[in-house]
Motif scaffolding. Sequence first.
Motif, short mmCIF file in Angstrom:
data_model
loop_
_atom_site.label_atom_id
_atom_site.label_comp_id
_atom_site.label_asym_id
_atom_site.label_seq_id
_atom_site.Cartn_x
_atom_site.Cartn_y
_atom_site.Cartn_z
N UNK A 118 0.83 -1.21 0.00
CA UNK A 118 0.00 0.00 0.00
C UNK A 118 0.86 1.25 0.00
N UNK A 119 1.66 1.35 -1.04
CA UNK A 119 2.47 2.55 -1.23
C UNK A 119 2.89 2.62 -2.69
N UNK A 120 3.08 3.82 -3.18
CA UNK A 120 3.59 4.07 -4.52
C UNK A 120 4.75 5.03 -4.39
N UNK A 124 2.66 6.69 0.94
CA UNK A 124 2.06 5.54 1.61
C UNK A 124 0.55 5.73 1.74
N UNK A 125 -0.13 4.64 2.04
CA UNK A 125 -1.58 4.70 2.20
C UNK A 125 -2.33 4.71 0.90
N UNK A 126 -1.68 4.31 -0.20
CA UNK A 126 -2.34 4.25 -1.50
C UNK A 126 -2.07 2.87 -2.12
#
Length: 431
Positions: A118-120, A124-126
């Motif tokens: 869950x990071x790009x 984070x959070x995506x």
Amino acid sequence: MNRFMDVLENVLMPLADKLNNNRYLTALRDGFMVALPLIIFGSIFVVIANLPFIDRLMTEATYAQYQELIGSASSATLAIMATFVIVGIGYKLTESYGGEALFGGVTALAAFLILIPQHVDETTGVIPVGVLGAQGMFVGIITAFVSAELYRFFVNKNWQIKMPSGVPDAVSRSFSSLIPITMTLSFFLLVRIAFSFTPFETVQNFVYTSVQAPLTALGSGLTATIIAVLLTQIFWFFGLHGQIIINSVLDPIWFTLAGENLDAYNAGNELPHIVSKPFMESFIVGIGGSGMTLAVIIAIFLIGRSRQLKQLGKIGGPPGLFNVNEPIIFGLPIIMNPLVIIPWLFAPVVVTIFTYFTMAAGLVPAPYGAIVPWTMPPIISGALATNSWQGAVLQVVNMAIVFVIWWPFLKVMDKQYYENEQSEGKPTKTA
């Protein structure tokens, strides 16, 4: 010929029966069927967003805005098709065991989301959208199978919270599923943590490297495609729905290849694959159905003297335009008919080879990834699948190839039917 047919029947019939009745392949097939309306919806708007010459009717800024507005339809469906397939597989596999199918479906999706990094880059959070589509298809399929089996295992162990009578049924079922879902998702959390300490870092990297990349390379090759087409025809010849059997095994690969083509097309890059789901649907199956029998119907109208073939052409023509060919398969007949085994088996193989090399040579663009509905009539479907007029022309040429291969065999059949009708005193002319 009889010996050849006996060998095929003794070898392939048991195999087809096992594939047709396999619980996991059935769930896989039905899971894709759950997602198919959404995939087709997204594909329709991909086609609308990329209609030929539409960019010449607008300014560059207007065209960019038009694509952005239309693009949300495919971004919310086609680009994340793995999520719908996962829910469908989890639902159908749990349902096959007689469990709470809805909980099986959402548990499979939750397990898949747990495995996703869950990071790009530094954010984070995506969740990276790519792993929700073609890139994550194989991880999603494996996750759905494992989560459904784990959920069933914990339910069968009776690890459930029993609510007293009088509690609403929906509440009672939710609490009954709480422990099985918790145990299942905890397992996937542990898997994610374990992979974070390996060189692969994520399950996605491991599966893509060891499973998805080799299988997609194999499935995109001409040899594997020819084998798939030939097996489809053989199964149909023995009365089994060859397309369903083969699609159950190869749809994950073909849909993945289509998704990778679409990603490359949207990015303005060269398409990485020739073979994909649209390749099979539009240029092999999508010309009258399995066996490309629309050309057979045309031949029947041109050469048919027997009453049987004339009537068959009238009955099979309208549905054949929309790639429904059961009237031809059962009415000609094709099933267990030694007179048609040669054109039935080899005409689609010849067309597959011709289509592949025509696209490889750049004479016709490869399908760019949009899933054209399988009921779309030929010529239209070829143009939409490739976003070019060349795709429509190729379908016409493919029909001509099938027509030429079938012609002498239909002449023999028509002569046989005509002579039988004459000997039985049946009329040979219809009003």
